[in-house]
Design a protein around this motif. Structure first.
Motif, PDB file in Angstrom:
ATOM      1  N   ASN A  47      14.117 -19.265-103.511  1.00  0.00           N
ATOM      2  CA  ASN A  47      14.087 -19.423-102.056  1.00  0.00           C
ATOM      3  C   ASN A  47      12.782 -18.890-101.460  1.00  0.00           C
ATOM      4  N   LEU A  48      12.184 -17.914-102.130  1.00  0.00           N
ATOM      5  CA  LEU A  48      10.924 -17.344-101.689  1.00  0.00           C
ATOM      6  C   LEU A  48       9.715 -17.987-102.385  1.00  0.00           C
ATOM      7  N   ASN A  49       9.995 -18.978-103.230  1.00  0.00           N
ATOM      8  CA  ASN A  49       8.963 -19.664-104.003  1.00  0.00           C
ATOM      9  C   ASN A  49       8.177 -18.686-104.890  1.00  0.00           C
ATOM     10  N   ILE A  50       8.901 -17.741-105.478  1.00  0.00           N
ATOM     11  CA  ILE A  50       8.302 -16.792-106.419  1.00  0.00           C
ATOM     12  C   ILE A  50       8.797 -17.177-107.805  1.00  0.00           C
ATOM     13  N   ARG A  51       7.876 -17.701-108.596  1.00  0.00           N
ATOM     14  CA  ARG A  51       8.249 -18.216-109.912  1.00  0.00           C
ATOM     15  C   ARG A  51       7.391 -17.560-110.992  1.00  0.00           C
ATOM     16  N   ARG A  52       7.832 -17.739-112.226  1.00  0.00           N
ATOM     17  CA  ARG A  52       7.071 -17.219-113.365  1.00  0.00           C
ATOM     18  C   ARG A  52       5.753 -17.933-113.499  1.00  0.00           C
ATOM     19  N   PHE A 105      11.457  -9.754-108.845  1.00  0.00           N
ATOM     20  CA  PHE A 105      12.644  -9.853-109.697  1.00  0.00           C
ATOM     21  C   PHE A 105      13.424  -8.543-109.706  1.00  0.00           C
ATOM     22  N   LEU A 106      12.720  -7.423-109.920  1.00  0.00           N
ATOM     23  CA  LEU A 106      13.400  -6.132-109.981  1.00  0.00           C
ATOM     24  C   LEU A 106      14.030  -5.764-108.644  1.00  0.00           C
ATOM     25  N   THR A 107      13.375  -6.129-107.556  1.00  0.00           N
ATOM     26  CA  THR A 107      13.937  -5.864-106.232  1.00  0.00           C
ATOM     27  C   THR A 107      15.189  -6.707-105.998  1.00  0.00           C
ATOM     28  N   ALA A 108      15.141  -7.980-106.352  1.00  0.00           N
ATOM     29  CA  ALA A 108      16.319  -8.846-106.217  1.00  0.00           C
ATOM     30  C   ALA A 108      17.467  -8.317-107.073  1.00  0.00           C
ATOM     31  N   HIS A 109      17.156  -7.944-108.296  1.00  0.00           N
ATOM     32  CA  HIS A 109      18.158  -7.387-109.210  1.00  0.00           C
ATOM     33  C   HIS A 109      18.817  -6.151-108.591  1.00  0.00           C
ATOM     34  N   SER A 110      17.993  -5.266-108.073  1.00  0.00           N
ATOM     35  CA  SER A 110      18.501  -4.036-107.487  1.00  0.00           C
ATOM     36  C   SER A 110      19.331  -4.311-106.237  1.00  0.00           C
ATOM     37  N   MET A 111      18.885  -5.245-105.406  1.00  0.00           N
ATOM     38  CA  MET A 111      19.652  -5.582-104.204  1.00  0.00           C
ATOM     39  C   MET A 111      21.040  -6.097-104.564  1.00  0.00           C
ATOM     40  N   ALA A 114       5.401  -7.259-116.563  1.00  0.00           N
ATOM     41  CA  ALA A 114       4.688  -8.455-116.114  1.00  0.00           C
ATOM     42  C   ALA A 114       3.786  -8.962-117.233  1.00  0.00           C
ATOM     43  N   TYR A 115       3.083  -8.042-117.873  1.00  0.00           N
ATOM     44  CA  TYR A 115       2.206  -8.402-118.991  1.00  0.00           C
ATOM     45  C   TYR A 115       3.029  -8.953-120.161  1.00  0.00           C
ATOM     46  N   ASN A 116       4.097  -8.247-120.538  1.00  0.00           N
ATOM     47  CA  ASN A 116       4.909  -8.654-121.680  1.00  0.00           C
ATOM     48  C   ASN A 116       5.602  -9.997-121.474  1.00  0.00           C
ATOM     49  N   TYR A 117       6.021 -10.280-120.230  1.00  0.00           N
ATOM     50  CA  TYR A 117       6.720 -11.537-119.950  1.00  0.00           C
ATOM     51  C   TYR A 117       5.772 -12.663-119.549  1.00  0.00           C
ATOM     52  N   GLY A 118       4.478 -12.347-119.408  1.00  0.00           N
ATOM     53  CA  GLY A 118       3.491 -13.374-119.128  1.00  0.00           C
ATOM     54  C   GLY A 118       3.527 -13.920-117.713  1.00  0.00           C
ATOM     55  N   HIS A 119       3.912 -13.095-116.770  1.00  0.00           N
ATOM     56  CA  HIS A 119       3.843 -13.520-115.373  1.00  0.00           C
ATOM     57  C   HIS A 119       3.199 -12.412-114.542  1.00  0.00           C
ATOM     58  N   GLY A 120       2.991 -12.682-113.272  1.00  0.00           N
ATOM     59  CA  GLY A 120       2.299 -11.737-112.419  1.00  0.00           C
ATOM     60  C   GLY A 120       3.165 -10.542-112.018  1.00  0.00           C
ATOM     61  N   GLU A 121       2.477  -9.507-111.566  1.00  0.00           N
ATOM     62  CA  GLU A 121       3.176  -8.303-111.120  1.00  0.00           C
ATOM     63  C   GLU A 121       4.018  -8.572-109.877  1.00  0.00           C
ATOM     64  N   LYS A 122       3.594  -9.492-109.027  1.00  0.00           N
ATOM     65  CA  LYS A 122       4.394  -9.836-107.849  1.00  0.00           C
ATOM     66  C   LYS A 122       5.742 -10.389-108.275  1.00  0.00           C
TER      67      LYS A 122
END
Length: 165
Positions: free
Chosen positions: A160-165, A127-133, A114-122
């Motif tokens: 769809n969940l309005n979770i963006r960078r 992202f990782l959960t979607a990837h894994s699913m 999250a820190y390295n990519y400049g977005h929040g931990e949420k």
């Protein structure tokens, strides 16, 4: 739907872990038009814990961000039609839910990335959960074309969940 959460670390992402993971799992199941109630196991660990699992299960001697252990062997990703004929062992005997598999997440990697990519931990957790699913639905990213499919699906689920960078 049943989601089992287990914890092997006291560390937590800044985001509401269970709420975020639950929302992404539900969205992924809906997005892939899974016709069954499903069950997913989620383990939150640290770099040491995921390193050990990665070494034991994949012979990779390093920590990673997420590991996916699908219970189903799809001929075509997210094609559930094979379950009608031969899928009796794929359902929980007590609940009747489809056993999709296990997700293992490293909270250390969530924070670091999250820190390295400049977005929040949420966002990183989602992202990782979607990837894994998507892996639990039989997708992979070994070939460039398959990686593009996964990337688009991950993006759609998060949007769809309005979770963006």
């Amino acid at each position: 739907m049943t989601i089992h959460f287990d914890y092997e670390t006291d560390k937590r992402p800044d985001a509401d872990f269970e709420e975020t993971v639950t929302a992404v799992i539900h969205e992924a199941v809906d997005y892939e038009n899974c016709p069954y109630e499903a069950e997913v196991n989620v383990l939150l660990t640290d770099n040491e814990g995921i390193h050990q699992i990665n070494r034991e299960c994949r012979n990779v001697d390093s920590p990673t961000d997420v590991l996916s252990f699908p219970m189903l062997d799809y001929e075509t990703p997210a094609d559930f039609s094979f379950l009608e004929e031969s899928g009796a062992d794929c359902f929980h005997p007590d609940t009747g839910e489809l056993l999709l598999g296990d997700i293992v997440l490293s909270v250390d990697k969530i924070k670091e990335q999250a820190y390295n990519y400049g977005h929040g931990e949420k966002r990183e957790l989602a992202f990782l959960t979607a990837h894994s699913m998507l892996h639990l639905f039989g997708y992979d990213h070994m070939e460039e074309a398959d990686a593009k499919v996964m990337e688009q699906k991950q993006s759609d689920i998060l949007n769809n969940l309005n979770i963006r960078r």
